[in-house]
Design an enzyme around this catalytic site. Structure first.
Site, PDB file in Angstrom:
ATOM      1  N   LYS A  65      -2.971 -10.663   4.047  1.00 44.46           N
ATOM      2  CA  LYS A  65      -1.975 -10.338   3.016  1.00 44.46           C
ATOM      3  C   LYS A  65      -1.573 -11.620   2.271  1.00 44.46           C
ATOM      4  CE  LYS A  65      -2.162  -6.060   3.913  1.00 44.46           C
ATOM      5  NZ  LYS A  65      -2.835  -5.196   2.951  1.00 44.46           N
TER       6      LYS A  65
ATOM      7  N   GLY B 259      -2.934  -9.239  -5.346  1.00 41.79           N
ATOM      8  CA  GLY B 259      -4.194  -8.685  -4.824  1.00 41.79           C
ATOM      9  C   GLY B 259      -4.502  -7.345  -5.468  1.00 41.79           C
TER      10      GLY B 259
ATOM     11  N   GLN C 228      -6.668  -0.911  -1.842  1.00 39.29           N
ATOM     12  CA  GLN C 228      -7.129  -1.735  -2.974  1.00 39.29           C
ATOM     13  C   GLN C 228      -8.638  -1.621  -3.121  1.00 39.29           C
ATOM     14  OE1 GLN C 228      -5.547  -5.674  -2.315  1.00 39.29           O
ATOM     15  NE2 GLN C 228      -3.451  -5.040  -2.769  1.00 39.29           N
TER      16      GLN C 228
ATOM     17  N   LYS D  44       5.820  -0.541  -6.726  1.00 37.86           N
ATOM     18  CA  LYS D  44       4.896  -1.537  -7.290  1.00 37.86           C
ATOM     19  C   LYS D  44       3.453  -1.036  -7.298  1.00 37.86           C
ATOM     20  CE  LYS D  44       6.408  -4.607  -4.372  1.00 37.86           C
ATOM     21  NZ  LYS D  44       7.605  -3.876  -3.933  1.00 37.86           N
TER      22      LYS D  44
ATOM     23  N   SER E  11      -8.427   0.262   3.288  1.00 38.64           N
ATOM     24  CA  SER E  11      -7.737  -0.529   2.256  1.00 38.64           C
ATOM     25  C   SER E  11      -7.672   0.261   0.961  1.00 38.64           C
ATOM     26  CB  SER E  11      -8.484  -1.844   2.015  1.00 38.64           C
ATOM     27  OG  SER E  11      -8.124  -2.365   0.752  1.00 38.64           O
TER      28      SER E  11
ATOM     29  N   ASP F  84       2.621  -2.646   4.716  1.00 40.41           N
ATOM     30  CA  ASP F  84       3.415  -3.697   4.068  1.00 40.41           C
ATOM     31  C   ASP F  84       4.775  -3.902   4.728  1.00 40.41           C
ATOM     32  OD1 ASP F  84       1.490  -4.272   2.183  1.00 40.41           O
ATOM     33  OD2 ASP F  84       2.242  -2.791   0.754  1.00 40.41           O
TER      34      ASP F  84
HETATM   35  C1  S3P Z   1      -1.847  -1.854  -2.002  1.00 42.11           C
HETATM   36  C2  S3P Z   1      -2.600  -1.699  -0.876  1.00 42.11           C
HETATM   37  C3  S3P Z   1      -2.375  -2.470   0.358  1.00 42.11           C
HETATM   38  C4  S3P Z   1      -1.000  -3.099   0.362  1.00 42.11           C
HETATM   39  C5  S3P Z   1      -0.680  -3.775  -0.942  1.00 42.11           C
HETATM   40  C6  S3P Z   1      -0.696  -2.779  -2.074  1.00 42.11           C
HETATM   41  C7  S3P Z   1      -2.166  -1.035  -3.188  1.00 42.11           C
HETATM   42  O1  S3P Z   1      -3.343  -3.514   0.442  1.00 42.11           O
HETATM   43  O2  S3P Z   1      -0.904  -4.015   1.430  1.00 42.11           O
HETATM   44  O3  S3P Z   1       0.599  -4.370  -0.884  1.00 42.11           O
HETATM   45  O4  S3P Z   1      -1.328  -0.940  -4.105  1.00 42.11           O
HETATM   46  O5  S3P Z   1      -3.251  -0.452  -3.220  1.00 42.11           O
HETATM   47  P1  S3P Z   1      -4.802  -3.285   1.122  1.00 42.11           P
HETATM   48  O6  S3P Z   1      -5.528  -2.329   0.294  1.00 42.11           O
HETATM   49  O7  S3P Z   1      -5.418  -4.650   1.143  1.00 42.11           O
HETATM   50  O8  S3P Z   1      -4.507  -2.750   2.505  1.00 42.11           O
END
Ligand code: S3P
Length: 422
Positions: free
Chosen positions: A340, A94, A167, A22, A165, A313
């Site tokens: 989360k 997110g 993201q 994903k 993070s 995760d």
């Molecule tokens: C993700 C980063 C993680 C993860 C999320 C997917 C991503 O979040 O928990 O399910 O695809 O960059 P965070 O960046 O908030 O840690």
């Protein structure tokens, strides 16, 4: 929907392959939107969260189509998105809202990014702050979605992320493509590096050195053409299923094994499962392999530090392994779990307690005494990973999970796939 998996009457056996990762799917769709030309991405997973990204892209004016598991995206280049001031609804995702915010800022587009009630509760100041430091015109509703972005010239910065993070890192990396000078990032822990790898494959210059990285402005991104590795985050449920049913041996083929994501494998082996990887190869710039788990007697472990970031995760699933292990498992340094899809520390503790397990909650983690879980009814709490994890307990004791339809957000084939191993 209530979900009860049948009790496993014999060891789980078999070999399966999974829909694409994903995290990579989100990036592939979004980065393809920023490319010059048409991208083709195979093994693209169709689930609630990946639809959220495609719908949000459609809202800003980028069209994609999914034929079976083949995604085609007509790139808009690194220009402002066609639909000026569009409201892009990011659902529960997110990754969609935070990465899209970086792309909107980096292309000097204007958009309003919003999402579900749950998404509106999650912190967005963590992206708004660095974007503002780069000169972006961003406003939030008290640090939450909706996020309003208006066109602005971006400049280079040297920024230290307060939390590890991916993201946040990816949001800044995408904005950096449109800045007038390089952006330097430092992070406190090894969050997933998919954005840097994919952007490099598309021709961008991203230089990594340990936990620091320099992203150079880009004029053009090449389109993508490749196959997404299977999702290690979905594989985690099948591996935990095999780990808790004695005598099981299960292989998940073609899984992404990027070292920033394999904490779950390290933790399950430390707990006593026997894990081996074969057929290692590179696909889409990412390491991929066939992961086999043979159950062994599980025992409790302590998990803290960088290992937490590398398995961020997977704690709902790992909590289930802990519940069926000998001794106590302690997780610390995991305060990020509170931000989360739900507060995952509170939710894991509450749902495992509802099933009779002896669990304690800490501000930054939890502990679980193995062998105490009796069964009963758990609630998904609007969290796809919690739904699937609690359902796995049903392989060993009678468990029903209320609100389990939320698992369609990420892994619609979960129950039939687990049952195919029985
Ligand atoms: C993700 C980063 C993680 C993860 C999320 C997917 C991503 O979040 O928990 O399910 O695809 O960059 P965070 O960046 O908030 O840690």
């Amino acid at each position: 929907m209530d979900l009860s998996l049948a009790k496993a009457r014999r060891p789980l056996q078999g070999s399966v392959s999974l829909p694409g990762d994903k995290s990579l799917a989100h990036r592939a769709a979004l980065f393809a939107a920023l490319a010059e030309g048409t991208s083709v991405v195979r093994n693209y997973p169709d689930s609630g969260v990946t639809r959220a990204m495609r719908n949000a892209l459609e809202a800003v004016g980028v069209h994609s189509s999914l034929d079976g598991d083949i995604l085609t995206v007509a790139g808009n280049g690194l220009r402002p998105f066609p639909n000026v001031g569009a409201v892009a609804y990011c659902g529960n995702s997110g990754t969609t809202i935070r990465l899209l915010a970086g792309a909107v800022a980096g292309t000097r587009s204007s958009a309003v990014l919003d999402g579900s009630e749950g998404l509106r509760k999650r912190p967005m100041d963590r992206i708004a702050e660095p974007l503002r430091l780069m000169g972006a015109d961003v406003s939030t509703d008290g640090g939450h979605a909706p996020i309003v972005l208006r066109p602005a010239c971006l400049h280079g910065v040297d920024y230290t992320l307060p939390v590890a993070s991916a993201q946040v890192k990816s949001c800044i990396e995408l904005a950096a493509l449109g800045a007038n000078a390089p952006v330097v990032l430092h992070e406190p822990g090894p969050s997933r590096d998919h954005t840097a790898r994919m952007l490099r494959a598309m021709g961008a210059i991203v230089v990594s050195e340990g936990l620091s990285e320099t992203v150079h402005p880009a004029a053009v991104l090449k389109p993508l053409d490749g196959t997404l590795p299977g999702d290690i985050s979905s594989a985690a449920f099948l591996l935990v299923a095999a780990a808790i049913v004695p005598g099981s041996c299960v292989t998940v083929r073609g899984v992404g094994i990027n070292p920033t994501r394999t904490g779950v494998l390290d933790i399950l082996s430390a707990m006593g499962a026997r894990i081996s990887i074969s057929g290692e190869r590179i696909e889409f710039g990412e390491p991929v392999g066939d992961v086999t788990l043979a159950a062994g007697p599980l025992h409790g472990v302590e998990v803290a530090g960088d290992l937490v970031v590398r398995s961020i995760d997977e704690f709902p699933a790992l909590a289930v392994a802990a519940a069926f292990a000998d001794g106590t498992t302690v997780v610390r340094d995991a305060g990020e779990l509170r931000y989360k899809e739900t507060d995952r520390i509170a939710a894991i503790v509450m749902q495992l307690s509802a099933l009779g397990a002896e669990v304690s909650e800490f501000p930054d983690g939890f502990s679980i005494r193995g062998g105490t879980l009796k069964g009963g009814t758990a609630r998904a709490n609007g969290d796809h990973r919690l739904a699937m994890s609690m359902a796995l307990c049903g392989l060993c004791v009678p468990v029903s999970v209320a609100g389990a339809e939320i698992l369609n957000e990420s892994f619609p084939g979960f129950a039939p796939l687990v049952e195919s191993l029985m």
